[in-house]
Write a protein that holds these residues in place. Structure first.
Motif, PDB file in Angstrom:
ATOM      1  N   LEU A 111       4.441   9.025   9.710  1.00 30.88           N
ATOM      2  CA  LEU A 111       3.085   9.272  10.213  1.00 30.88           C
ATOM      3  C   LEU A 111       2.973  10.483  11.146  1.00 30.88           C
ATOM      4  O   LEU A 111       2.031  11.270  11.001  1.00 30.88           O
ATOM      5  N   PRO A 112       3.905  10.707  12.088  1.00 30.91           N
ATOM      6  CA  PRO A 112       3.754  11.881  12.966  1.00 30.91           C
ATOM      7  C   PRO A 112       3.743  13.220  12.228  1.00 30.91           C
ATOM      8  O   PRO A 112       3.161  14.186  12.716  1.00 30.91           O
ATOM      9  N   VAL A 113       4.370  13.266  11.063  1.00 26.70           N
ATOM     10  CA  VAL A 113       4.390  14.506  10.291  1.00 26.70           C
ATOM     11  C   VAL A 113       3.161  14.606   9.381  1.00 26.70           C
ATOM     12  O   VAL A 113       2.598  15.681   9.202  1.00 26.70           O
ATOM     13  N   VAL A 114       2.745  13.477   8.849  1.00 26.00           N
ATOM     14  CA  VAL A 114       1.619  13.464   7.915  1.00 26.00           C
ATOM     15  C   VAL A 114       0.281  13.650   8.644  1.00 26.00           C
ATOM     16  O   VAL A 114      -0.622  14.316   8.126  1.00 26.00           O
ATOM     17  N   LEU A 115       0.165  13.101   9.839  1.00 23.35           N
ATOM     18  CA  LEU A 115      -1.114  13.162  10.551  1.00 23.35           C
ATOM     19  C   LEU A 115      -1.627  14.578  10.815  1.00 23.35           C
ATOM     20  O   LEU A 115      -2.829  14.828  10.610  1.00 23.35           O
ATOM     21  N   PRO A 116      -0.799  15.515  11.244  1.00 27.41           N
ATOM     22  CA  PRO A 116      -1.338  16.869  11.436  1.00 27.41           C
ATOM     23  C   PRO A 116      -1.888  17.481  10.143  1.00 27.41           C
ATOM     24  O   PRO A 116      -2.914  18.171  10.168  1.00 27.41           O
ATOM     25  N   LYS A 117      -1.225  17.198   9.036  1.00 28.68           N
ATOM     26  CA  LYS A 117      -1.722  17.702   7.747  1.00 28.68           C
ATOM     27  C   LYS A 117      -3.034  17.017   7.379  1.00 28.68           C
ATOM     28  O   LYS A 117      -3.975  17.664   6.910  1.00 28.68           O
ATOM     29  N   LEU A 118      -3.105  15.697   7.569  1.00 31.28           N
ATOM     30  CA  LEU A 118      -4.347  14.973   7.281  1.00 31.28           C
ATOM     31  C   LEU A 118      -5.463  15.439   8.209  1.00 31.28           C
ATOM     32  O   LEU A 118      -6.619  15.539   7.782  1.00 31.28           O
ATOM     33  N   LYS A 119      -5.126  15.702   9.469  1.00 33.98           N
ATOM     34  CA  LYS A 119      -6.121  16.199  10.425  1.00 33.98           C
ATOM     35  C   LYS A 119      -6.733  17.495   9.908  1.00 33.98           C
ATOM     36  O   LYS A 119      -7.948  17.682   9.950  1.00 33.98           O
ATOM     37  N   GLU A 120      -5.884  18.342   9.400  1.00 30.77           N
ATOM     38  CA  GLU A 120      -6.335  19.632   8.872  1.00 30.77           C
ATOM     39  C   GLU A 120      -7.156  19.463   7.599  1.00 30.77           C
ATOM     40  O   GLU A 120      -8.270  19.976   7.489  1.00 30.77           O
ATOM     41  N   VAL A 121      -6.637  18.719   6.635  1.00 35.72           N
ATOM     42  CA  VAL A 121      -7.269  18.568   5.323  1.00 35.72           C
ATOM     43  C   VAL A 121      -8.592  17.804   5.415  1.00 35.72           C
ATOM     44  O   VAL A 121      -9.572  18.158   4.756  1.00 35.72           O
ATOM     45  N   CYS A 163       4.706   1.873  -0.490  1.00 36.26           N
ATOM     46  CA  CYS A 163       3.577   2.235  -1.365  1.00 36.26           C
ATOM     47  C   CYS A 163       2.365   2.690  -0.563  1.00 36.26           C
ATOM     48  O   CYS A 163       1.738   3.703  -0.886  1.00 36.26           O
ATOM     49  N   MET A 164       2.013   1.941   0.468  1.00 38.39           N
ATOM     50  CA  MET A 164       0.829   2.298   1.263  1.00 38.39           C
ATOM     51  C   MET A 164       1.026   3.639   1.967  1.00 38.39           C
ATOM     52  O   MET A 164       0.133   4.496   1.958  1.00 38.39           O
ATOM     53  N   MET A 165       2.196   3.841   2.553  1.00 33.11           N
ATOM     54  CA  MET A 165       2.457   5.121   3.209  1.00 33.11           C
ATOM     55  C   MET A 165       2.657   6.214   2.160  1.00 33.11           C
ATOM     56  O   MET A 165       2.312   7.374   2.407  1.00 33.11           O
ATOM     57  N   GLY A 166       3.149   5.850   1.002  1.00 33.01           N
ATOM     58  CA  GLY A 166       3.289   6.813  -0.087  1.00 33.01           C
ATOM     59  C   GLY A 166       1.953   7.316  -0.597  1.00 33.01           C
ATOM     60  O   GLY A 166       1.823   8.470  -1.005  1.00 33.01           O
ATOM     61  N   LEU A 167       0.954   6.463  -0.557  1.00 39.47           N
ATOM     62  CA  LEU A 167      -0.391   6.855  -0.991  1.00 39.47           C
ATOM     63  C   LEU A 167      -1.162   7.622   0.081  1.00 39.47           C
ATOM     64  O   LEU A 167      -2.201   8.215  -0.207  1.00 39.47           O
ATOM     65  N   LEU A 168      -0.644   7.624   1.294  1.00 36.46           N
ATOM     66  CA  LEU A 168      -1.355   8.248   2.414  1.00 36.46           C
ATOM     67  C   LEU A 168      -1.662   9.727   2.149  1.00 36.46           C
ATOM     68  O   LEU A 168      -2.738  10.207   2.487  1.00 36.46           O
ATOM     69  N   GLY A 169      -0.736  10.425   1.533  1.00 37.22           N
ATOM     70  CA  GLY A 169      -0.961  11.842   1.234  1.00 37.22           C
ATOM     71  C   GLY A 169      -2.040  12.080   0.191  1.00 37.22           C
ATOM     72  O   GLY A 169      -2.469  13.213  -0.019  1.00 37.22           O
ATOM     73  N   TRP A 170      -2.468  11.036  -0.474  1.00 41.09           N
ATOM     74  CA  TRP A 170      -3.517  11.119  -1.496  1.00 41.09           C
ATOM     75  C   TRP A 170      -4.870  10.638  -0.982  1.00 41.09           C
ATOM     76  O   TRP A 170      -5.848  10.614  -1.742  1.00 41.09           O
ATOM     77  N   ALA A 171      -4.915  10.224   0.277  1.00 42.67           N
ATOM     78  CA  ALA A 171      -6.149   9.668   0.837  1.00 42.67           C
ATOM     79  C   ALA A 171      -7.278  10.701   0.785  1.00 42.67           C
ATOM     80  O   ALA A 171      -7.135  11.795   1.321  1.00 42.67           O
ATOM     81  N   PRO A 172      -8.414  10.345   0.162  1.00 40.94           N
ATOM     82  CA  PRO A 172      -9.508  11.310   0.018  1.00 40.94           C
ATOM     83  C   PRO A 172     -10.415  11.415   1.250  1.00 40.94           C
ATOM     84  O   PRO A 172     -11.170  12.360   1.373  1.00 40.94           O
ATOM     85  N   ILE A 204      -7.381   5.029   7.225  1.00 38.39           N
ATOM     86  CA  ILE A 204      -7.356   3.829   8.079  1.00 38.39           C
ATOM     87  C   ILE A 204      -6.922   2.609   7.260  1.00 38.39           C
ATOM     88  O   ILE A 204      -6.076   1.817   7.700  1.00 38.39           O
ATOM     89  N   LEU A 205      -7.488   2.456   6.079  1.00 37.50           N
ATOM     90  CA  LEU A 205      -7.147   1.324   5.226  1.00 37.50           C
ATOM     91  C   LEU A 205      -5.671   1.350   4.828  1.00 37.50           C
ATOM     92  O   LEU A 205      -4.979   0.324   4.916  1.00 37.50           O
ATOM     93  N   LEU A 206      -5.172   2.503   4.416  1.00 36.26           N
ATOM     94  CA  LEU A 206      -3.775   2.601   3.989  1.00 36.26           C
ATOM     95  C   LEU A 206      -2.792   2.333   5.127  1.00 36.26           C
ATOM     96  O   LEU A 206      -1.820   1.599   4.936  1.00 36.26           O
ATOM     97  N   VAL A 207      -3.027   2.908   6.298  1.00 31.40           N
ATOM     98  CA  VAL A 207      -2.094   2.643   7.399  1.00 31.40           C
ATOM     99  C   VAL A 207      -2.199   1.200   7.875  1.00 31.40           C
ATOM    100  O   VAL A 207      -1.194   0.589   8.249  1.00 31.40           O
ATOM    101  N   GLY A 208      -3.399   0.643   7.828  1.00 27.63           N
ATOM    102  CA  GLY A 208      -3.555  -0.771   8.176  1.00 27.63           C
ATOM    103  C   GLY A 208      -2.794  -1.665   7.219  1.00 27.63           C
ATOM    104  O   GLY A 208      -2.080  -2.584   7.628  1.00 27.63           O
ATOM    105  N   LEU A 209      -2.918  -1.387   5.938  1.00 24.89           N
ATOM    106  CA  LEU A 209      -2.193  -2.179   4.933  1.00 24.89           C
ATOM    107  C   LEU A 209      -0.690  -1.957   5.037  1.00 24.89           C
ATOM    108  O   LEU A 209       0.091  -2.896   4.857  1.00 24.89           O
ATOM    109  N   ALA A 210      -0.266  -0.735   5.340  1.00 24.04           N
ATOM    110  CA  ALA A 210       1.162  -0.469   5.544  1.00 24.04           C
ATOM    111  C   ALA A 210       1.690  -1.303   6.704  1.00 24.04           C
ATOM    112  O   ALA A 210       2.787  -1.866   6.630  1.00 24.04           O
TER     113      ALA A 210
END
Length: 167
Positions: A18-28, A76-85, A91-97
């Motif tokens: 999550l610490p690495v993915v969040l900055p990318k998600l913040k940007e995207v 799976c849930m964290m694996g799908l995080l990079g695909w979150a639209p 929020i749903l994916l990290v909650g389910l993870a």
């Protein structure tokens, strides 16, 4: 004990990206820092605060399947995080993870207690070390996946998660 150790590594590696993915998600997704903070809060609440509920359930009914399903579910849930639209899906994916890791930990600890025999302290320490290794590896794995191959590469968590679940 080895399988619980390895499973603990992968569960915590998966959520540890999550610490690495969040900055990318913040940007995207053009998230603000408050929204990023909520994502971290949701993962922490669902992965830790609800663990006693899964422990209670594990004490009442047979939940051996919580261990492999928890590993695979979290990956799976964290694996799908990079695909979150959008933000809601993040929020749903990290909650389910978080639910996956919350289900894994109490039941896995029960197994560790059982297989450790008279060396329960050593077994618990080995198991706990697996989690610490996982959290240390999470940002490294996340960096290799996301920075090396792009945000969609978070899906790379699923293969090792499936192998651990099968093992």
């Amino acid at each position: 004990l080895l399988l619980m150790f390895l499973g603990h590594i992968w569960v915590d590696t998966s959520q540890g990206i999550l610490p690495v993915v969040l900055p990318k998600l913040k940007e995207v997704l053009a998230l603000n820092y408050f929204e990023v903070g909520i994502v971290v809060t949701v993962l922490n609440l669902t992965s830790s605060v609800i663990q006693p509920s899964f422990g209670f359930i594990s004490d009442k009914i047979r939940t051996g399947w919580f261990v492999p399903v928890g590993i695979l579910w979290t990956a799976c849930m964290m694996g799908l995080l990079g695909w979150a639209p959008n933000y809601l899906s993040v929020i749903l994916l990290v909650g389910l993870a978080g639910f996956g890791t919350a289900a894994f930990h109490p039941r896995a600890m029960m197994v560790v207690h059982h297989v450790s025999g008279s060396r329960k302290g050593l077994g618990t320490a080995i198991f706990g070390t697996g989690g610490n290794i996982g959290f240390a590896l999470g940002p490294v794995v996340g960096s290799l996946l996301v920075l090396g191959f792009g945000l969609h590469a978070t899906l790379g968590l699923v293969g090792p998660g499936a192998l651990m679940a099968l093992a």
